[in-house]
Design an enzyme around this catalytic site. Structure first.
Site, PDB file in Angstrom:
ATOM      1  N   PHE A 149       0.805  -1.213   0.000  1.00  0.00           N
ATOM      2  CA  PHE A 149       0.000   0.000   0.000  1.00  0.00           C
ATOM      3  C   PHE A 149       0.840   1.264   0.000  1.00  0.00           C
ATOM      4  CE2 PHE A 149       0.940  -0.320   4.517  1.00  0.00           C
ATOM      5  CZ  PHE A 149       1.113   1.003   4.891  1.00  0.00           C
ATOM      6  N   LYS A 173      -0.907  -8.074  -8.430  1.00  0.00           N
ATOM      7  CA  LYS A 173      -1.877  -8.065  -7.329  1.00  0.00           C
ATOM      8  C   LYS A 173      -1.486  -6.912  -6.402  1.00  0.00           C
ATOM      9  CE  LYS A 173      -2.755  -8.883  -3.538  1.00  0.00           C
ATOM     10  NZ  LYS A 173      -3.270  -7.920  -2.483  1.00  0.00           N
ATOM     11  N   GLU A 176      -5.069  -3.874  -1.673  1.00  0.00           N
ATOM     12  CA  GLU A 176      -6.492  -3.552  -1.707  1.00  0.00           C
ATOM     13  C   GLU A 176      -6.814  -2.257  -0.971  1.00  0.00           C
ATOM     14  OE1 GLU A 176      -5.932  -6.589   1.675  1.00  0.00           O
ATOM     15  OE2 GLU A 176      -5.021  -6.046  -0.252  1.00  0.00           O
ATOM     16  N   ARG A 177      -5.822  -1.681  -0.261  1.00  0.00           N
ATOM     17  CA  ARG A 177      -6.088  -0.446   0.482  1.00  0.00           C
ATOM     18  C   ARG A 177      -6.115   0.783  -0.421  1.00  0.00           C
ATOM     19  NH1 ARG A 177      -1.917  -1.558   5.536  1.00  0.00           N
ATOM     20  NH2 ARG A 177      -2.855  -3.521   6.224  1.00  0.00           N
ATOM     21  N   SER A 226       5.552  -6.799   4.617  1.00  0.00           N
ATOM     22  CA  SER A 226       6.110  -7.085   5.933  1.00  0.00           C
ATOM     23  C   SER A 226       6.970  -8.341   5.892  1.00  0.00           C
ATOM     24  CB  SER A 226       4.986  -7.273   6.955  1.00  0.00           C
ATOM     25  OG  SER A 226       4.272  -8.473   6.696  1.00  0.00           O
ATOM     26  N   CYS A 281       9.679   1.905   3.743  1.00  0.00           N
ATOM     27  CA  CYS A 281      10.615   0.874   4.192  1.00  0.00           C
ATOM     28  C   CYS A 281      12.030   1.419   4.299  1.00  0.00           C
ATOM     29  CB  CYS A 281      10.586  -0.334   3.262  1.00  0.00           C
ATOM     30  SG  CYS A 281      11.302  -0.028   1.635  1.00  0.00           S
TER      31      CYS A 281
END
Length: 499
Positions: A149, A173, A176-177, A226, A281
């Site tokens: 995201f 993919k 979805e946020r 993560s 990150c």
């Protein structure tokens, strides 16, 4: 309220699974849209179509694929403002930060224009009597990218650019946020000349991820997110015989030597620690001043800078330093860790826990926090907070500071601020971290170098963008060729005859 579906075979389509997820406006806390969550059947159908489309695309010469990348660069620049506004509305970034997100992805697409150069093989003339050897780099087929995201434009572009330029089809993919920008990028790919089906954008959750990992047609998977999920994807991909490059969490240290320019260091820490609300990150989340005198002077310079930070909605333009975090759950987790830091004895020098923005009280805004006297056993040191929280760990000596960075389980990025070339060179050579900055707080390499962390920040042998990306998305075939002028008595073709 808007609906976000998928991008399949060159057009937007609605989901058919019946499952959706809410898309929030982080500034207000309100649901602004719904995104379809694909089923395994939908994912598998998208893969099958991509495999059919890849055959012709893989046979297209690299120059033509490079021209598609060239056209895409122009289209992204054309639509930069429109995409930045959508990105900010769904993610929470300021408009300048959203444009930076898109720009750093765009630079990888620019690099991919040179695909013909990157895909050249090697040739040896007369390896033996009448024998030539050469190698070819060929596409894998269908590959997948699972993206996070926090960079909804940059990371999808990092994945799709090299994969497509190398002749593969890609299943993307995204998170979805904030799902809208990846679909906008897919539309631009089609406009740039990418054939239908070569890029499929499938929105989803764990069901889609597992379907990607288990689908036998998909040959490679790239992931950013993560560390626990990175390890899960790496392990399951390997069990299914897939290549994978999986990048996880980070806890990036910045060492400040006594001879450093402290104004420069303080400015760098504020930008690197609080930009994008700390949801990077590569954010600097640990300041390591060497010596109490350096630490006291650094804190004195940091506090007024941090207290002047402006937190607000992206609609305020350049008057805002950073916006909200992405979800209410993210905000709650950040504040939980801040409270834990106080409980464990760290000194909270700047306290942003009670921050509230008039008119946006339900938004996911988090005020800036600064800790001092943090120790390595504290949760706020060991855990990636992913928010606007900077922890200060005081080191007595350079060796102590170096040991902190080297002993931490994450090894994504690190930096040192010093005027001494010997110290900087020693640090760069010895530290066991993948990306190093010398008087540079966020050492993200440019597109023609490679990006990747060490230790629990990265799983896999090859990194993102740069030459590694083309190595990851291709496989080498080596050909030994002989064209005899005629059949000769006693002729042989064996290893000895090649000597």
């Amino acid at each position: 309220m808007y609906e976000v579906g998928h991008w399949i075979n060159g057009k937007r389509v609605a989901g058919s699974s019946g499952r959706t997820a809410d898309v929030y406006n982080p500034h207000t806390g309100e649901v602004q849209g719904r995104v379809a969550l694909a089923s395994k059947a939908e994912l598998d159908a998208a893969v099958a179509d991509a495999a059919r489309a890849q055959v012709a695309w893989g046979a297209t010469n690299p120059q033509k694929r490079g021209r598609v990348m060239m056209a895409l660069v122009g289209l992204i620049n054309r639509d930069m403002d429109k995409m930045a506004e959508v990105l900010s509305r769904e993610h929470g970034k300021t408009i300048p930060d959203a444009k930076g997100d898109i720009q750093r992805g765009l630079e990888v697409i620019e690099y991919c224009i040179g695909a013909p150069q990157m895909l050249k093989g090697e040739f040896t003339d007369s390896a033996g009597p009448g024998i030539d050897m050469y190698s070819m780099r060929q596409p894998l087929g269908v590959v997948a990218g699972i993206t996070p995201f926090n960079f909804p434009a940059m990371i999808p572009l990092w994945k799709m650019g090299p994969a497509l330029a190398a002749g593969n089809a890609m299943i993307l993919k995204p998170s979805e946020r904030d799902p809208s920008v990846p679909l906008m990028l897919a539309e631009l790919c089609k406009e740039a000349g990418l054939p239908d089906g070569v890029l499929q954008v499938v929105n989803g959750d764990k069901e889609s991820v597992d379907a990607i990992l288990d689908n036998p047609t998909i040959q490679a998977v790239g992931f950013v997110g993560s560390t626990p999920i990175a390890h899960y994807i790496y392990s399951r991909a390997a069990a299914n015989g897939k290549r994978s490059q999986c990048f996880g969490g980070a806890k990036n240290h910045m060492i400040i030597m006594p001879d450093a320019d402290l104004d420069q260091a303080a400015d760098a820490l504020v930008g690197a620690g609080y930009g994008a609300a700390g949801e990077r990150c590569m954010a600097i989340s640990v300041a390591v001043p060497v010596g109490d005198k350096t630490a006291d002077a650094l804190i004195e310079k940091l506090v007024p800078r941090i207290e002047k930070l402006k937190v607000g909605p992206y609609t305020a333009g350049n008057d805002v330093d950073y916006g909200p975090v992405v979800t209410a759950a993210a905000k709650a987790n950040i504040l939980r860790l801040v409270n834990r830091g106080v409980e464990q004895g760290a000194k909270l020098v700047v306290d942003g826990r009670n921050f509230s923005l008039q008119g946006y009280e339900n938004g996911f805004f988090v005020g800036p926090h600064l800790f001092d006297h943090v120790t390595p056993d504290m949760d706020i040191y060991r855990t990636e907070i992913f928010g606007p929280v900077l922890s200060t760990v005081r080191a007595k000596t350079y060796e102590d500071a170096l040991k902190l960075a080297m002993d931490h389980e994450y090894g994504n990025g690190t930096a040192i601020f010093t005027r001494d070339g010997d110290t900087a060179r020693d640090f760069a050579n010895r530290v066991n971290v993948g990306m190093v900055g010398i008087n540079v707080p966020i050492p993200v390499p440019l597109a023609y170098h490679t990006f990747g962390g060490w230790k629990k920040s990265g799983f896999g042998d090859l990194n993102q963008h740069g030459p590694d990306a083309f190595r990851f998305y291709t496989r080498t075939k080596t050909v030994t060729s002989r064209w005899p002028s005629g059949i000769k008595e006693g002729s042989a073709f064996n290893f000895k005859a090649m000597d």
